[in-house]
Design a protein around this motif. Structure first.
Motif, PDB file in Angstrom:
ATOM      1  N   UNK A 519       0.960  12.727 -12.761  1.00 15.48           N
ATOM      2  CA  UNK A 519       0.826  12.245 -11.381  1.00 15.48           C
ATOM      3  C   UNK A 519       0.076  13.278 -10.535  1.00 15.48           C
ATOM      4  N   UNK A 520       0.437  14.541 -10.701  1.00 14.35           N
ATOM      5  CA  UNK A 520      -0.221  15.600  -9.943  1.00 14.35           C
ATOM      6  C   UNK A 520      -1.701  15.693 -10.294  1.00 14.35           C
ATOM      7  N   UNK A 521      -2.017  15.411 -11.539  1.00 15.55           N
ATOM      8  CA  UNK A 521      -3.410  15.445 -11.968  1.00 15.55           C
ATOM      9  C   UNK A 521      -4.255  14.451 -11.178  1.00 15.55           C
ATOM     10  N   UNK A 522      -3.605  13.409 -10.662  1.00 18.23           N
ATOM     11  CA  UNK A 522      -4.311  12.379  -9.921  1.00 18.23           C
ATOM     12  C   UNK A 522      -4.481  12.729  -8.437  1.00 18.23           C
ATOM     13  N   UNK A 523      -3.830  13.815  -8.009  1.00 15.43           N
ATOM     14  CA  UNK A 523      -3.868  14.179  -6.588  1.00 15.43           C
ATOM     15  C   UNK A 523      -4.814  15.354  -6.369  1.00 15.43           C
TER      16      UNK A 523
END
Length: 529
Positions: A519-523
């Protein structure tokens, strides 16, 4: 299902002892006296008392055991990490921290009354000789090893020995119903501390470190280099459950991520002497993004890694508050093969915070086992329940608030999965079942290819149903436990058939912390160029 008891490999069997005994250690100069007591009058008093008991006391007393107990009692009055290591345990613990031992290269357990090989170390003496998982070792150098209630220590002593010495073994190979003879030449066997590394995505790598032993940095560099060759730009460093180890090894690993002259950690002793460790210019991942996974069992050197990266605004710490060990031990020999690990200094993260959690002489087992307390106060399921002390607030160079006083608080919190605990109650039973299944189907399972296994294992649910059929009343099985039982079945088949790397790849398939990382990779806020 047979009620066989699975014994873990040597390094896993010592995990509990490691959690107590190992800690961050520095190469301090040895005290010239070499004695536990500095005062000659105190030494004389203790020696005189022992002599009185040995020669004049009315009953026969084991004075060695008495002295061991006295030393433990003294250390118990200090802190939870100053510990006594009896001579009988010293070598095994030292081997684990050295990252190798001399033996024949098998992992085993007692299946009924038979010493059974669970795994063969690749390229070790047993592997080269042709021993296979599932073989029953019946005799070693004319010493019968079946039909007895043998202790692990006895078996290990029988199979271990001096390097290049030989041991003759007779084994029974069940799936071929045949007896075989082997001559094994003992050799140095590695004890891996980096059990898994692989690519999670095209550019995101994963490395698991389960302790910081002498060989850990070299293992880590091998993993890092291999993943960089696969175009890794960002890394997940998994330190969950890692109890710590050598401070110097942790510093070497941190150096791979930090730029030259960045402060890694500093220590302060009783006299106020401060020793600082700084990063050098040799780091191979200084420009890469890193996510560090921690939990309530990440301690000591694991916390040094997380704290150094957090305080230097490098990467993202993901998970739950770490254990909270900020004390440094030095090992001191007592002259008879035993030793003490004595706390000689405290360590501090680059911003100056101590992450040692509170303790006193009455803490006892609760100091090590505060997981229940953390669960009851809500901090394992809700990040807002983590208590921080404003007076122990520190600020990183980029303005992020971090706190001392008890562990590393993650940047991104991930709750424990409470439903997973229903499945974990089955873990031991599943180990037994998996071994029995593989042992009865070796001619079939030995031909299973890894990729096919990963994609198609038990797609029809037949193996799951066979396991569940062992329970008379399946209505008592919690419905939410079934997905985890399926996961553990697949992971333990992977461990039996392949290795720890495939085991962790399977275990991570539905991992909540890795989901959070993705998820963090998408932010964009967490992506560093």
């Amino acid at each position: 299902m047979k009620n066989s008891k699975i014994y873990y490999p040597l390094f896993l069997a010592l995990a509990v002892a490691l959690g107590i005994f190992i800690g961050s250690m520095l190469n301090f100069p040895q005290n010239n006296s070499g004695f536990l007591f500095n005062s000659s009058s105190q030494e004389a008093k203790i020696k005189r008392l022992i002599n009185y008991i040995q020669y004049d006391y009315v009953d026969k007393v084991d004075t060695d055991s008495l002295l061991d107990g006295t030393i433990r009692n003294i250390l118990d009055k200090l802190d939870p990490h100053s510990v006594y290591i009896p001579a009988s345990e010293h070598d095994a613990i030292a081997e684990t921290m050295n990252g190798e031992f001399v033996g024949v290269g098998i992992r085993f357990f007692m299946n009924g009354d038979s010493l059974t090989v669970s795994n063969v170390v690749k390229d070790g003496p047993s592997d080269r000789a042709g021993i296979e998982a599932g073989d029953r070792i019946l005799i070693a150098d004319n010493d019968t090893l079946y039909g007895k209630q043998l202790e692990n220590d006895y078996i290990i002593k029988t199979l271990k020995g001096e390097e290049n010495t030989k041991v003759k073994v007779k084994v029974y190979r069940k799936y071929k119903d045949t007896l075989l003879n082997f001559t094994l030449k003992r050799a140095t066997i590695p004890l891996e501390s980096v059990p898994s590394y692989y690519m999670l995505t095209d550019t995101l790598g994963y490395i698991k470190i389960d302790k910081f032993a002498n060989t850990t940095y070299d293992e880590f560099k091998t993993a890092l280099n291999a993943l960089q060759k696969k175009n890794m730009k960002r890394l997940v460093l998994d330190l969950r459950g890692n109890p710590g180890g050598y401070l110097g090894i942790a510093n070497q690993i941190i150096d791979e991520f930090l730029e030259k002259d960045k402060l890694i950690v500093f220590t302060k002793n009783k006299g106020g002497k401060i020793d600082k460790s700084f990063a050098t210019a040799k780091g191979d991942f200084e420009k890469g993004q890193v996510y560090v996974l921690i939990d309530e069992s990440s301690a000591s050197a694991s916390e040094i890694v997380a704290g150094a990266l957090q305080d230097n605004d490098k990467g993202v710490i993901v998970g739950r508050r770490s254990f909270g060990k900020g004390l440094v031990q030095q090992e001191m020999e007592l002259g008879d093969g035993s030793a003490v690990r004595l706390t000689v200094s405290r360590y501090y993260t680059p911003t100056g915070r101590s992450i040692q959690k509170p303790y006193n002489s009455e803490s006892g087992a609760s100091y090590y086992n505060d997981r229940l307390e953390r669960y009851n106060n809500g901090e394992l399921t809700n990040g807002d329940s983590i208590k921080v002390i404003d007076s122990l607030k520190f600020v990183t160079p980029k303005g992020k608030s971090v706190y001392g006083g008890g562990g590393i608080v993650p940047d991104v919190f991930v709750s424990i999965d409470t439903t997973a605990y229903f499945g974990r109650f089955h873990f031991r039973a599943i180990q037994d079942f998996v071994f029995e299944y593989v042992d009865n189907h070796r001619e079939v399972t030995k031909n299973w290819q890894v990729n096919d296994f990963r994609q198609n294992f038990d797609n029809d649910g037949e193996i799951l149903r066979e396991y569940l059929s062992l329970f008379d009343d399946q209505s008592k099985l919690a419905a939410e436990s079934i997905p985890y039982i399926k996961l553990y079945l697949k992971a333990l088949f992977a461990r039996n058939l392949y290795d720890e790397n495939v085991f962790y790849q399977v275990m991570n398939e539905n991992d909540e912390m890795l989901k959070k990382v993705k998820e963090l990779e998408m932010k964009i806020d967490y992506i560093k160029p």
